[in-house]
Design a protein around this motif. Structure first.
Motif, short mmCIF file in Angstrom:
data_model
loop_
_atom_site.label_atom_id
_atom_site.label_comp_id
_atom_site.label_asym_id
_atom_site.label_seq_id
_atom_site.Cartn_x
_atom_site.Cartn_y
_atom_site.Cartn_z
N VAL A 130 8.38 24.17 20.92
CA VAL A 130 8.31 22.82 21.44
C VAL A 130 9.57 22.06 21.02
N GLN B 76 -1.13 19.22 16.77
CA GLN B 76 -1.51 18.95 18.15
C GLN B 76 -0.87 19.93 19.13
N SER B 77 0.32 20.41 18.83
CA SER B 77 0.96 21.41 19.70
C SER B 77 0.17 22.72 19.69
N ALA C 252 -3.04 22.17 21.66
CA ALA C 252 -2.80 22.18 23.10
C ALA C 252 -2.52 23.60 23.60
N ILE D 76 0.74 18.92 25.83
CA ILE D 76 1.21 18.48 24.51
C ILE D 76 1.62 17.02 24.54
#
Length: 283
Positions: free
Chosen positions: A120, A144-145, A148, A183
């Motif tokens: 990311v 959170q990445s 997701a 994301i």
């Protein structure tokens, strides 16, 4: 909380002003140059206190300022700046960063366990949200990445079941766009913008990798055989039409069937055939 521009002045101009005040103030402390030493001392103390208001902003960095716990603004202008000395200033980077998740194991929407990882590319665009909306925005991006990625991987199959299906392996660009959007939806509240999200690792889990490899090989063999049979049938059809058009030989239905069988064996076989020459009659 939304980012706003904080109060700051050009540090070089403020330094010149303070220097112009400090020099006369120091001179006034001497009984020869000034009759009011206490006034000069007070001005000098105030000027020295103002020196605490200087700070430096590096390129692609910002200062988030607070006053007694209240957010008063952010400064993104590069160079030497000056603000009210009572403002507390926290440095935050606006540079573009890379984050690579670890390999996680998740079941795709067909129930097959797969190993997947992502890279990311992100940066902070709203300093107020990054500092005040989440406890640690870097940790928030990481967690959170991965969340997701896990949710996205469980929504699509590893391999497409139908030709129009979107799959993890066959549609990398489409999957990257979907992952990036998912994301971004999770990181909006943290003042973070996702520039790119791509799958860096994708494979079947070790416990089913061998079986899935055999299935892929079988599918490839079936597809190759299908193409060979389609081509062989076309070649046989063309051979019969040429023989008929050029009147090379007249074949009844039984002989046509025998010829078709022999040609299909030659064209579809894995090994080279041995020719047999008929030195006798036509039949």
């Amino acid at each position: 909380m939304t980012e706003k521009t904080g109060f700051s002045l050009n540090g070089y101009l403020v330094a010149l002003v303070l220097l112009g005040i400090i020099v006369p103030s120091v001179a006034s402390l001497s009984p020869v140059w000034g009759p009011a030493p206490w006034f000069g001392m007070s001005v000098l103390v105030i000027c020295l206190g103002c020196m605490a208001g200087f700070f430096m902003v590096q390129p692609n960095q910002a200062k988030v300022m607070t006053l007694f716990g209240a957010y008063v603004g952010s400064v993104k202008t590069n160079g030497l700046r000056w603000t009210i000395p009572f403002f507390m200033r926290k440095n935050i980077s606006l540079r573009i960063r890379n984050f690579e998740s670890g390999k996680i194991k998740v079941n795709d929407n067909q129930g097959n366990p797969v190993e997947i990882a992502t890279i990311v590319v992100w940066s902070v665009t709203d300093t107020a949200e990054a500092v005040f909306e989440v406890d640690d925005y870097e940790s928030f991006v990481s967690i959170q990445s991965e969340s997701a990625l896990r949710n996205m991987a469980s929504s699509y199959p590893y391999d497409p079941q139908e030709e129009e299906d979107i799959a993890l392996r066959s549609h990398p660009q489409k999957i990257s766009d979907i992952l990036k959007q998912e994301i971004q939806d999770r990181l909006n509240k943290a003042g973070v913008t996702v520039h790119e999200a791509r799958i860096s690792h994708l494979a079947y889990a070790q416990e089913i990798a061998s079986a899935m490899l055999q299935r892929q090989q079988a599918s490839a063999i079936v597809a190759a055989r299908t193409r060979i049979v389609e081509g062989a049938v076309g070649m046989v059809e063309m051979a019969l039409e040429k023989l008929k058009e050029q009147n090379v030989v007249e074949l009844d239905e039984e002989r046509k069937a025998a010829m078709v069988s022999n040609l299909l064996v030659v064209l579809c076989g894995d090994k080279h055939t041995q020719p047999v020459i008929n030195a006798g009659s036509l039949y």
